[in-house]
Design an enzyme around this catalytic site. Structure first.
Site, PDB file in Angstrom:
ATOM      1  N   LEU A  10       0.816  -1.222   0.000  1.00 26.87           N
ATOM      2  CA  LEU A  10       0.000   0.000   0.000  1.00 26.87           C
ATOM      3  C   LEU A  10       0.848   1.270   0.000  1.00 26.87           C
ATOM      4  CD1 LEU A  10      -2.725  -1.196   2.544  1.00 26.87           C
ATOM      5  CD2 LEU A  10      -2.885  -1.188   0.030  1.00 26.87           C
ATOM      6  N   VAL A  12       2.343   4.347  -2.609  1.00 28.66           N
ATOM      7  CA  VAL A  12       1.492   5.232  -3.416  1.00 28.66           C
ATOM      8  C   VAL A  12       0.620   4.506  -4.440  1.00 28.66           C
ATOM      9  CG1 VAL A  12       2.725   7.410  -3.183  1.00 28.66           C
ATOM     10  CG2 VAL A  12       3.498   5.764  -4.883  1.00 28.66           C
ATOM     11  N   ASN A  32      -0.609  -4.595   4.015  1.00 28.51           N
ATOM     12  CA  ASN A  32       0.738  -4.110   3.746  1.00 28.51           C
ATOM     13  C   ASN A  32       1.671  -4.733   4.773  1.00 28.51           C
ATOM     14  OD1 ASN A  32       2.338  -2.085   2.130  1.00 28.51           O
ATOM     15  ND2 ASN A  32       2.893  -1.430   4.193  1.00 28.51           N
ATOM     16  N   ARG A  33       2.925  -5.005   4.366  1.00 31.40           N
ATOM     17  CA  ARG A  33       3.886  -5.631   5.287  1.00 31.40           C
ATOM     18  C   ARG A  33       3.931  -4.864   6.617  1.00 31.40           C
ATOM     19  NH1 ARG A  33      10.109  -5.701   3.485  1.00 31.40           N
ATOM     20  NH2 ARG A  33       9.651  -3.463   3.484  1.00 31.40           N
ATOM     21  N   SER A 128      -0.007   1.663 -16.049  1.00 29.00           N
ATOM     22  CA  SER A 128       0.650   2.934 -16.345  1.00 29.00           C
ATOM     23  C   SER A 128      -0.227   4.103 -15.935  1.00 29.00           C
ATOM     24  CB  SER A 128       0.958   3.047 -17.840  1.00 29.00           C
ATOM     25  OG  SER A 128       1.545   4.310 -18.097  1.00 29.00           O
ATOM     26  N   GLY A 130       1.100   6.309 -13.377  1.00 27.54           N
ATOM     27  CA  GLY A 130       1.633   6.813 -12.110  1.00 27.54           C
ATOM     28  C   GLY A 130       0.567   6.843 -11.033  1.00 27.54           C
ATOM     29  N   LYS A 182       3.963  -3.329 -21.409  1.00 27.16           N
ATOM     30  CA  LYS A 182       4.202  -2.168 -20.543  1.00 27.16           C
ATOM     31  C   LYS A 182       5.643  -1.679 -20.708  1.00 27.16           C
ATOM     32  CE  LYS A 182       3.786   0.905 -17.193  1.00 27.16           C
ATOM     33  NZ  LYS A 182       4.900   0.996 -16.357  1.00 27.16           N
ATOM     34  N   HIS A 185       5.821   0.211 -23.876  1.00 24.89           N
ATOM     35  CA  HIS A 185       5.155   1.495 -23.614  1.00 24.89           C
ATOM     36  C   HIS A 185       6.159   2.461 -22.995  1.00 24.89           C
ATOM     37  CE1 HIS A 185       3.486   4.187 -20.556  1.00 24.89           C
ATOM     38  NE2 HIS A 185       2.425   4.334 -21.326  1.00 24.89           N
ATOM     39  N   ASN A 186       6.901   2.009 -21.999  1.00 27.27           N
ATOM     40  CA  ASN A 186       7.875   2.891 -21.353  1.00 27.27           C
ATOM     41  C   ASN A 186       9.001   3.270 -22.309  1.00 27.27           C
ATOM     42  OD1 ASN A 186       6.277   2.254 -19.149  1.00 27.27           O
ATOM     43  ND2 ASN A 186       8.001   2.182 -17.735  1.00 27.27           N
ATOM     44  N   GLU A 189       7.778   5.911 -24.383  1.00 26.66           N
ATOM     45  CA  GLU A 189       7.734   7.122 -23.546  1.00 26.66           C
ATOM     46  C   GLU A 189       9.123   7.801 -23.546  1.00 26.66           C
ATOM     47  OE1 GLU A 189       5.969   6.312 -19.606  1.00 26.66           O
ATOM     48  OE2 GLU A 189       7.668   7.378 -18.758  1.00 26.66           O
ATOM     49  N   LYS A 260      14.915   4.396 -14.562  1.00 26.47           N
ATOM     50  CA  LYS A 260      14.743   3.272 -13.643  1.00 26.47           C
ATOM     51  C   LYS A 260      15.006   1.945 -14.324  1.00 26.47           C
ATOM     52  CE  LYS A 260      11.488   4.983 -10.187  1.00 26.47           C
ATOM     53  NZ  LYS A 260      10.060   4.834  -9.844  1.00 26.47           N
ATOM     54  N   ARG A 446      32.400  -9.401 -45.354  1.00 26.68           N
ATOM     55  CA  ARG A 446      32.319 -10.578 -44.473  1.00 26.68           C
ATOM     56  C   ARG A 446      32.807 -11.821 -45.212  1.00 26.68           C
ATOM     57  NH1 ARG A 446      27.475 -12.208 -43.105  1.00 26.68           N
ATOM     58  NH2 ARG A 446      28.104 -13.100 -41.100  1.00 26.68           N
TER      59      ARG A 446
HETATM   60  P1  NBP Z   1       7.503   1.033  -4.000  1.00 22.77           P
HETATM   61  O1  NBP Z   1       8.088   0.521  -5.251  1.00 22.77           O
HETATM   62  O2  NBP Z   1       8.135   2.200  -3.336  1.00 22.77           O
HETATM   63  O3  NBP Z   1       7.421  -0.189  -2.947  1.00 22.77           O
HETATM   64  C1  NBP Z   1       6.982   0.006  -1.624  1.00 22.77           C
HETATM   65  C2  NBP Z   1       6.052  -1.102  -1.212  1.00 22.77           C
HETATM   66  O4  NBP Z   1       6.710  -2.383  -1.321  1.00 22.77           O
HETATM   67  C3  NBP Z   1       5.637  -0.967   0.233  1.00 22.77           C
HETATM   68  O5  NBP Z   1       4.302  -1.385   0.352  1.00 22.77           O
HETATM   69  C4  NBP Z   1       6.583  -1.938   0.926  1.00 22.77           C
HETATM   70  O6  NBP Z   1       6.103  -2.387   2.173  1.00 22.77           O
HETATM   71  C5  NBP Z   1       6.601  -3.051  -0.052  1.00 22.77           C
HETATM   72  N1  NBP Z   1       7.685  -4.030   0.116  1.00 22.77           N
HETATM   73  C6  NBP Z   1       9.008  -3.934  -0.110  1.00 22.77           C
HETATM   74 BR1  NBP Z   1       9.849  -2.395  -0.578  1.00 22.77          BR
HETATM   75  N2  NBP Z   1       9.686  -5.063   0.108  1.00 22.77           N
HETATM   76  C7  NBP Z   1       8.760  -5.942   0.528  1.00 22.77           C
HETATM   77  C8  NBP Z   1       8.820  -7.289   0.941  1.00 22.77           C
HETATM   78  N3  NBP Z   1       9.968  -7.968   0.947  1.00 22.77           N
HETATM   79  N4  NBP Z   1       7.683  -7.888   1.330  1.00 22.77           N
HETATM   80  C9  NBP Z   1       6.515  -7.223   1.318  1.00 22.77           C
HETATM   81  N5  NBP Z   1       6.387  -5.938   0.925  1.00 22.77           N
HETATM   82  C10 NBP Z   1       7.491  -5.303   0.524  1.00 22.77           C
HETATM   83  O7  NBP Z   1       5.932   1.347  -4.210  1.00 22.77           O
HETATM   84  P2  NBP Z   1       5.172   2.111  -5.399  1.00 22.77           P
HETATM   85  O8  NBP Z   1       5.889   3.338  -5.826  1.00 22.77           O
HETATM   86  O9  NBP Z   1       3.767   2.219  -4.943  1.00 22.77           O
HETATM   87  O10 NBP Z   1       5.263   1.090  -6.627  1.00 22.77           O
HETATM   88  C11 NBP Z   1       4.744  -0.225  -6.534  1.00 22.77           C
HETATM   89  C12 NBP Z   1       5.045  -0.951  -7.809  1.00 22.77           C
HETATM   90  O11 NBP Z   1       4.400  -0.281  -8.887  1.00 22.77           O
HETATM   91  C13 NBP Z   1       6.511  -0.999  -8.196  1.00 22.77           C
HETATM   92  O12 NBP Z   1       6.803  -2.238  -8.797  1.00 22.77           O
HETATM   93  C14 NBP Z   1       6.658   0.104  -9.199  1.00 22.77           C
HETATM   94  O13 NBP Z   1       7.737  -0.110 -10.086  1.00 22.77           O
HETATM   95  C15 NBP Z   1       5.319   0.036  -9.901  1.00 22.77           C
HETATM   96  N6  NBP Z   1       4.883   1.264 -10.548  1.00 22.77           N
HETATM   97  C16 NBP Z   1       5.061   2.458  -9.947  1.00 22.77           C
HETATM   98  C17 NBP Z   1       4.628   3.615 -10.570  1.00 22.77           C
HETATM   99  C18 NBP Z   1       4.799   4.942  -9.892  1.00 22.77           C
HETATM  100  O14 NBP Z   1       4.486   5.956 -10.522  1.00 22.77           O
HETATM  101  N7  NBP Z   1       5.263   4.984  -8.649  1.00 22.77           N
HETATM  102  C19 NBP Z   1       3.989   3.553 -11.803  1.00 22.77           C
HETATM  103  C20 NBP Z   1       3.769   2.309 -12.377  1.00 22.77           C
HETATM  104  C21 NBP Z   1       4.234   1.177 -11.746  1.00 22.77           C
HETATM  105  P3  NBP Z   1       6.459  -1.582   3.526  1.00 22.77           P
HETATM  106  O15 NBP Z   1       5.490  -0.476   3.599  1.00 22.77           O
HETATM  107  O16 NBP Z   1       6.276  -2.587   4.580  1.00 22.77           O
HETATM  108  O17 NBP Z   1       7.892  -1.110   3.396  1.00 22.77           O
END
Ligand code: NBP
Length: 481
Positions: A10, A12, A32-33, A128, A130, A182, A185-186, A189, A260, A446
């Site tokens: 949970l 963003v 969430n963890r 996609s 964000g 996806k 797509h990136n 982008e 990234k 060649r």
């Molecule tokens: P993050 O990529 O920052 O990950 C944070 C989350 O992962 C937290 O809920 C955290 O739990 C959990 N987590 C981690 Br770190 N290690 C863990 C583990 N070993 N076991 C269980 N939970 C674990 O979050 P995000 O920015 O919301 O992105 C989530 C995914 O979506 C990523 O794969 C990202 O690449 C993708 N994505 C992001 C965007 C964007 O705009 N941000 C867009 C599209 C896709 P905690 O709270 O307990 O630390």
């Protein structure tokens, strides 16, 4: 009361996806963890719908109706494997695990295979748009089994962005197909952003216009055929002043572009498949060049431009030239990206419908654009279209842009302005449309140094010239001289 869908992770993205489901009237299980994030969601958005919160994964799973559908939204990599492992031990045959993070598609292929052997459906899904998209409607690209899409699809389509009432979500294809699409797509982008950056740079250096004046140009472009999210926000960023210095913000931001890794993955895969995605590759390398600080310092100190100050006689005509060069280069970048999807679909047996991909990118995602309608239409006209660029509509577009495109690329080269994406797109255009390519000479070379043989334009089979002897030609494989 049981939950229709669960979200674990949970931060963003996960938090906003969960809220999006709740706002659409679905009962959502959340986990969430670290429980604090779950509590924060309940405190701040608990009144938006029905959430069932659990502290432990076992309780979370127990709150879901069957087949259970769990979306994992955690940091891509080992964290995802850990969560999958924990979940898989708690789920039962026919349940569905969705990884909606940015996984690399080979990981998705591996995970899908392992979980299928345990009787579970695994859906690698691109998401996609964000943070904002996750909350208000993302573009969703789910892969995995078709069977899993029957129960999962309607939920995902419900929370996805809609364009003309059509959801920006559809079944993409087996195992890694969703994450692959996806990834491309990136990559697109990256190309889009590089092209925009080059257009800005050319206008600024060619006409001396200020960032605010160029913002107005982008705003105007956004009311025409280039209308897109990225063009729209370019105007926003260029118009922004820095509160600290009063200068344009773009002038105080360090000029080193980060990444990234999805652009890099796209290019790596294109090399594996042998698909020339030059626009995306140049965009990825342009970021690497910008971040190469020691090289840039050494070069800045030593290398002359060999040009005089650029002066454009007719700024308005030049701006229009740049707009056309941007549009044509953009068509090339997309054409290349769709070629890569076709090649991968063929190689991995995915059966991806390219027109449908263009359709689900029309809303919710970062590359959303009016022009994607034209791509969908092109693939509707011909599902097997070998080259998007050669579709009648795009032939027209590029023909109208061609002279301007050449003027811009030539002007940039003469005046020492780097335009890797504009230039490489034009080179691709001329390469792919050429009657004959100098690849013939490469084959000759060649054969000279490695006896690699060549084929002839006028006979079947392969041939070799005895370069070190009498230079006679021998037929090597099925040919005759
Ligand atoms: P993050 O990529 O920052 O990950 C944070 C989350 O992962 C937290 O809920 C955290 O739990 C959990 N987590 C981690 Br770190 N290690 C863990 C583990 N070993 N076991 C269980 N939970 C674990 O979050 P995000 O920015 O919301 O992105 C989530 C995914 O979506 C990523 O794969 C990202 O690449 C993708 N994505 C992001 C965007 C964007 O705009 N941000 C867009 C599209 C896709 P905690 O709270 O307990 O630390």
């Amino acid at each position: 009361q049981r939950a229709e869908i669960g979200v674990t992770g949970l931060a963003v993205m996960g938090r906003n996806l969960a809220r999006n489901f709740a706002r659409h009237g679905h009962v959502v299980a959340i986990h969430n963890r670290t429980y604090a994030k779950t509590q924060a969601l309940l405190d701040e958005a608990g009144d938006e719908g029905t959430f069932i919160a659990s502290e432990s994964m076992a309780d979370f799973v127990a709150t879901l109706e069957r087949p259970r559908k769990v979306i994992i939204m955690v940091k891509a990599g080992p964290g995802t494997d850990a969560v999958i492992e924990e979940l898989a031990g708690l789920l039962e045959e026919g349940d569905i695990i969705v990884d909606a993070g940015n996984a690399h598609f080979p990981d998705t292929v591996r995970r899908e295979k392992e979980l299928a052997e345990r009787g579970l459906h695994f859906v690698g899904s691109g998401v996609s748009g964000g943070e904002e998209g996750a909350l208000n409607g993302p573009s969703i690209m789910p892969g995995g089994s078709r069977e899993s899409y029957e129960s999962l699809g309607p939920l995902l389509e419900d929370i996805s962005a809609k364009v003309d009432g059509v959801p920006c979500c559809t079944y993409v294809g087996p195992d890694g197909a969703g994450h692959f699409v996806k990834m491309v797509h990136n990559g697109i982008e990256y190309a889009d952003m590089q092209l925009i950056a080059e257009a800005y740079d050319l206008i600024r250096r060619g006409t001396g216009k200020s960032p605010a004046e160029i913002a107005a140009i982008f705003r105007e472009w956004n009311s025409g055929e280039l209308e897109s999210f990225l063009i729209e926000i370019t105007a926003e960023v260029l118009a922004q002043d820095d509160a600290r210095t009063g200068k344009a913000l773009v002038d105080v931001i360090l000029d080193q572009a980060e990444q990234k890794g999805t652009g890099r993955w796209t290019v790596q895969n294109a090399l594996d498949l042998g698909v020339p995605i030059t626009g995306i590759a140049e965009a990825t390398f342009a970021r690497a060049l910008s971040g190469g600080v020691p090289q840039r310092e050494a070069a800045r100190a030593a290398l002359p431009a060999g040009t005089v100050e650029w002066h454009v006689d007719d700024p308005d005509a030049f701006v229009e030239d740049v707009r056309r060069a941007l549009y044509a280069s953009k068509v090339v970048a997309y054409s290349q990206g769709f070629d890569q999807i076709a090649a991968a679909s063929q190689e991995y047996g995915w059966g991806v419908d390219r027109g449908a991909m263009a359709r689900i990118w029309r809303g919710g995602c970062i590359i959303r654009a009016r022009f994607l309608n034209r791509i969908t239409e092109a693939y509707e006209r011909d599902e097997q279209l070998p080259l998007l660029l050669a579709d009648d509509f795009f032939v027209d577009v590029v023909s109208q842009c061609l002279e301007a495109w050449r003027r811009v690329v030539a002007g940039a080269a003469q005046n020492g302005i780097p335009t890797p994406a504009f230039s490489s797109s034009l080179a691709y255009y001329d390469g792919v449309r050429a009657d004959r390519l100098p690849a013939a000479l490469i084959q000759g070379l060649r054969d000279f140094f490695g006896a690699h043989t060549y084929r002839r334009t006028d006979a079947d089979g392969t041939f070799h010239t005895e370069w070190g002897a009498d230079r006679s030609e021998t037929a090597v494989d099925g040919g005759f001289t």
